[in-house]
Design a protein around this motif. Structure first.
Motif, PDB file in Angstrom:
ATOM      1  N   ARG A   1       8.892 -10.011  94.717  1.00  0.00           N
ATOM      2  CA  ARG A   1       8.661  -9.366  96.004  1.00  0.00           C
ATOM      3  C   ARG A   1       8.656  -7.855  95.821  1.00  0.00           C
ATOM      4  O   ARG A   1       9.519  -7.307  95.137  1.00  0.00           O
TER       5      ARG A   1
ATOM      6  N   SER B   1       4.914 -10.351  99.265  1.00  0.00           N
ATOM      7  CA  SER B   1       4.245 -10.903  98.087  1.00  0.00           C
ATOM      8  C   SER B   1       2.889 -11.395  98.558  1.00  0.00           C
ATOM      9  O   SER B   1       2.699 -11.679  99.744  1.00  0.00           O
TER      10      SER B   1
ATOM     11  N   GLN C   1       3.013 -12.942 102.313  1.00  0.00           N
ATOM     12  CA  GLN C   1       4.247 -13.277 103.011  1.00  0.00           C
ATOM     13  C   GLN C   1       5.082 -12.015 103.166  1.00  0.00           C
ATOM     14  O   GLN C   1       5.126 -11.173 102.270  1.00  0.00           O
TER      15      GLN C   1
ATOM     16  N   TYR D   1       8.969 -10.379 104.129  1.00  0.00           N
ATOM     17  CA  TYR D   1      10.388 -10.708 104.058  1.00  0.00           C
ATOM     18  C   TYR D   1      11.199  -9.597 104.722  1.00  0.00           C
ATOM     19  O   TYR D   1      10.914  -8.411 104.537  1.00  0.00           O
TER      20      TYR D   1
ATOM     21  N   ASP E   1      10.986 -22.058 108.802  1.00  0.00           N
ATOM     22  CA  ASP E   1      10.714 -20.712 108.308  1.00  0.00           C
ATOM     23  C   ASP E   1       9.777 -19.961 109.262  1.00  0.00           C
ATOM     24  O   ASP E   1       9.482 -20.418 110.349  1.00  0.00           O
TER      25      ASP E   1
ATOM     26  N   ASP F   1       5.890 -18.570  96.206  1.00  0.00           N
ATOM     27  CA  ASP F   1       7.326 -18.612  95.924  1.00  0.00           C
ATOM     28  C   ASP F   1       7.632 -18.183  94.493  1.00  0.00           C
ATOM     29  O   ASP F   1       8.737 -17.719  94.201  1.00  0.00           O
TER      30      ASP F   1
ATOM     31  N   PHE G   1      12.373 -14.877 104.462  1.00  0.00           N
ATOM     32  CA  PHE G   1      10.948 -15.080 104.712  1.00  0.00           C
ATOM     33  C   PHE G   1      10.709 -15.142 106.218  1.00  0.00           C
ATOM     34  O   PHE G   1      11.286 -15.978 106.908  1.00  0.00           O
TER      35      PHE G   1
ATOM     36  N   HIS H   1       5.388 -24.494 106.036  1.00  0.00           N
ATOM     37  CA  HIS H   1       6.714 -23.913 106.254  1.00  0.00           C
ATOM     38  C   HIS H   1       7.327 -24.248 107.608  1.00  0.00           C
ATOM     39  O   HIS H   1       8.549 -24.181 107.764  1.00  0.00           O
TER      40      HIS H   1
ATOM     41  N   ALA I   1       1.959 -22.385  98.718  1.00  0.00           N
ATOM     42  CA  ALA I   1       3.368 -22.054  98.943  1.00  0.00           C
ATOM     43  C   ALA I   1       4.118 -21.936  97.625  1.00  0.00           C
ATOM     44  O   ALA I   1       4.922 -21.016  97.428  1.00  0.00           O
ATOM     45  N   ALA I   2       3.847 -22.846  96.701  1.00  0.00           N
ATOM     46  CA  ALA I   2       4.524 -22.807  95.403  1.00  0.00           C
ATOM     47  C   ALA I   2       4.134 -21.560  94.622  1.00  0.00           C
ATOM     48  O   ALA I   2       4.973 -20.922  93.972  1.00  0.00           O
TER      49      ALA I   2
END
Length: 279
Positions: free
Chosen positions: A38, A99, A57, A59, A125, A34, A64, A120, A30-31
């Motif tokens: 994007r 991403s 991911q 968006y 999310d 992030d 997200f 998440h 996740a980090a």
């Protein structure tokens, strides 16, 4: 990491320590995602990707909404999503971005997308992971299902004003036309079989016809007991006229278009397909 756990005897000079490897991996994934920029969900952005497995991911307008994985090809999976969204109303590809991270093939055994989902979910999310966005054709037995108001197909119904790709003007058999429409639409078109479709000839007036126009044309050529039904997420054609479906918003019978108002249940849990293997 899991907390240090005190012993059952109440003493404080010895304790159990448990290391949660999966949680640590989920947090790191996740980090890493992030920390990425994007890219717009366009052919150009997708073409720049490597043909490798990975996680990604999506968006919508900067928010997200979905996490997924590709066991073989990130570009192939993202193109599938792009095509699906292109055939929907109330949403535009201009609003979409993504991403992604490449991961080793043997890492897929750890279900990296599930690690990200677990990470998440607690924060509220990834709404599309819980609203049927990734679902495929549910099958004939589910055609009469009433969808929840938060289902992806209710939020973003199929677009019948979208042109059918790959059409050829001129005379063709009804069977060949059905097959061309199925390939040329970004949503599923499922239909029953009939021997007469192979010998019935129809004339396609233009190669630039919308799904709505083609379905009107087809409905004028099929037997009277057949109909075409536009559900919220896909289209079906069977010999069940004048049957009605609770999630239908348009019918095609005898060359005519008939509008309807679909039902929808209150928002709630949406059953989702298990992650797909491949691609």
């Amino acid at each position: 990491m899991a907390p240090v756990v005190s012993p059952d005897d109440g003493t404080q000079y010895h304790k159990d320590f448990t290391l949660s490897i999966t949680k640590a991996l989920g947090d790191q994934l996740a980090a890493a995602l992030d920390g990425l920029d994007r890219a717009p969900l366009t052919d150009r952005s997708i073409a720049a990707l490597k043909e490798k497995p990975g996680v990604y991911q999506l968006y919508l307008n900067g928010s997200f909404v979905y996490v997924g994985k590709a066991d073989r090809s990130l570009p192939a999976r993202l193109r599938n999503h792009k095509r699906k969204i292109s055939g929907r109303r109330r949403i535009s590809l201009d609003e979409m971005a993504f991403s992604c991270l490449y991961v080793a093939e043997d890492f897929s055994a750890l279900a990296p997308e599930q690690l990200l989902i677990s990470h998440h979910k607690g924060m509220g999310d990834i709404p599309w992971n819980n609203n049927g966005f990734g679902n495929k054709d549910p099958g004939r037995q589910r055609d009469s299902t009433v969808l929840k108001r938060n289902h992806f197909d209710v939020l973003f119904p199929i677009d019948l004003d979208r042109p059918v790709e790959g059409l050829r003007a001129g005379e063709t058999t009804l069977q060949e036309l059905l097959e061309a429409v199925k390939v040329g639409l970004p949503y599923n078109f499922r239909y029953g079989k009939h021997d007469g479709f192979k010998s019935r000839y129809v004339t396609v007036p233009s190669e630039s016809m919308t799904a709505d126009q083609v379905f009107q044309l087809i409905s004028a050529e099929i037997p009277d007991q057949w109909q075409i039904t536009a559900l919220m997420g896909y289209v079906i054609m069977y010999d069940d006229s004048p049957r009605t479906y609770k999630s239908a918003w348009r019918y095609y019978r005898g060359g005519q278009r008939i509008e309807d108002v679909p039902e929808a249940d209150p928002a709630g849990f949406v059953e989702t397909d298990p992650p797909m293997v491949g691609e």
